[in-house]
Design an enzyme around this catalytic site. Structure first.
Site, PDB file in Angstrom:
ATOM      1  N   CYS A  30       0.842  -1.199   0.000  1.00 58.63           N
ATOM      2  CA  CYS A  30       0.000   0.000   0.000  1.00 58.63           C
ATOM      3  C   CYS A  30       0.876   1.247   0.000  1.00 58.63           C
ATOM      4  O   CYS A  30       1.984   1.236   0.530  1.00 58.63           O
ATOM      5  CB  CYS A  30      -0.864   0.059   1.261  1.00 58.63           C
ATOM      6  SG  CYS A  30      -1.799  -1.427   1.585  1.00 58.63           S
ATOM      7  N   ASP A  31       0.337   2.302  -0.580  1.00 57.77           N
ATOM      8  CA  ASP A  31       0.980   3.602  -0.470  1.00 57.77           C
ATOM      9  C   ASP A  31      -0.084   4.667  -0.673  1.00 57.77           C
ATOM     10  O   ASP A  31      -1.117   4.408  -1.296  1.00 57.77           O
ATOM     11  CB  ASP A  31       2.106   3.784  -1.491  1.00 57.77           C
ATOM     12  CG  ASP A  31       3.012   4.953  -1.106  1.00 57.77           C
ATOM     13  OD1 ASP A  31       3.836   4.776  -0.182  1.00 57.77           O
ATOM     14  OD2 ASP A  31       2.857   6.027  -1.682  1.00 57.77           O
ATOM     15  N   GLN A  32       0.181   5.836  -0.141  1.00 60.18           N
ATOM     16  CA  GLN A  32      -0.751   6.954  -0.285  1.00 60.18           C
ATOM     17  C   GLN A  32       0.020   8.217  -0.610  1.00 60.18           C
ATOM     18  O   GLN A  32       1.058   8.489  -0.008  1.00 60.18           O
ATOM     19  CB  GLN A  32      -1.544   7.154   1.009  1.00 60.18           C
ATOM     20  CG  GLN A  32      -2.602   8.254   0.902  1.00 60.18           C
ATOM     21  CD  GLN A  32      -3.346   8.440   2.204  1.00 60.18           C
ATOM     22  OE1 GLN A  32      -2.748   8.801   3.209  1.00 60.18           O
ATOM     23  NE2 GLN A  32      -4.641   8.180   2.193  1.00 60.18           N
ATOM     24  N   ALA A  44      -3.192   3.622  -2.916  1.00 55.00           N
ATOM     25  CA  ALA A  44      -2.951   2.490  -3.809  1.00 55.00           C
ATOM     26  C   ALA A  44      -2.824   1.197  -3.021  1.00 55.00           C
ATOM     27  O   ALA A  44      -2.272   1.183  -1.914  1.00 55.00           O
ATOM     28  CB  ALA A  44      -1.684   2.724  -4.620  1.00 55.00           C
TER      29      ALA A  44
END
Length: 197
Positions: A73-75, A110
């Site tokens: 995950c990433d933001q 994401a």
């Protein structure tokens, strides 16, 4: 039977969301240099930056955990063409909030699922948040109250806490805002047979 999911993150918020949803989660933080990966991505959309970083995390951990289903995950936070990162200190948090004051920004969260280094699925959830016009003195008082929590997110706020008071309008999924597009992730895990559905 439900499969154990490896979360390629040290985020307690993401892990809590997945555990609260009833998933068997093991957190294994990815060993990637996000800023080094991001450096050559000038001109790439903030949504794609989040997806590329999430994929790098999922891939790195999945190569260390053969056979495991890994969620990366990433933001990113974008205000027009500018991408924000977690503030390095309280002065950085103050600058973030001053820049976001009275404006609408996007949070791009994401999620990428990998197994054995192969990407099985990717998704980016986008939410739009409009911050109310903030008085600089209020920003100082707010940061004094929330303290170091302001440093743990890209926008220097947590909507699940006092940060909600900074906003006048929010459009988008709560889970996406907190950092994980949970409903699409759960749907894909059911489709893959990794969780009961």
């Amino acid at each position: 039977m439900a499969e154990k999911i490896i979360l390629a993150s040290g985020s307690p918020y993401r892990k809590a969301m997945l555990v609260n949803a009833g998933l068997d989660i093991e957190a294994v933080p990815a060993q990637v240099d996000e800023r080094a990966l991001e450096a050559p991505l000038k001109g790439v959309s903030p949504e794609d930056v989040a997806s590329i970083l999430a994929e790098a995390k999922a891939t790195e951990v999945s190569e260390r955990k053969p056979g495991a289903l890994v969620l990366g995950c990433d933001q990113t936070l974008s205000l027009g063409d500018e991408v924000f990162h977690k503030p390095a200190g309280m002065e950085g948090a103050r600058r973030h909030l001053l820049a976001l004051s009275g404006k609408t920004h996007q949070l791009n969260s994401a999620a990428v699922l990998c197994r054995d280094g192969e990407v099985l699925w990717r998704h980016v959830g986008v939410a739009s948040l409009t911050m109310r016009k903030l008085d600089p003195a209020f920003i100082g008082r707010h940061l004094a109250r929330v303290g170091a929590k302001a440093l743990s997110s890209v926008g220097a706020y947590q909507i699940e806490g006092e940060g909600i008071q900074l906003f006048e309008k929010i459009e988008g999924d709560y889970f996406t805002i907190v950092g994980l597009p949970l409903l699409p992730v759960l749907a894909k895990l059911r489709e893959l047979g990794a969780i009961d559905g």
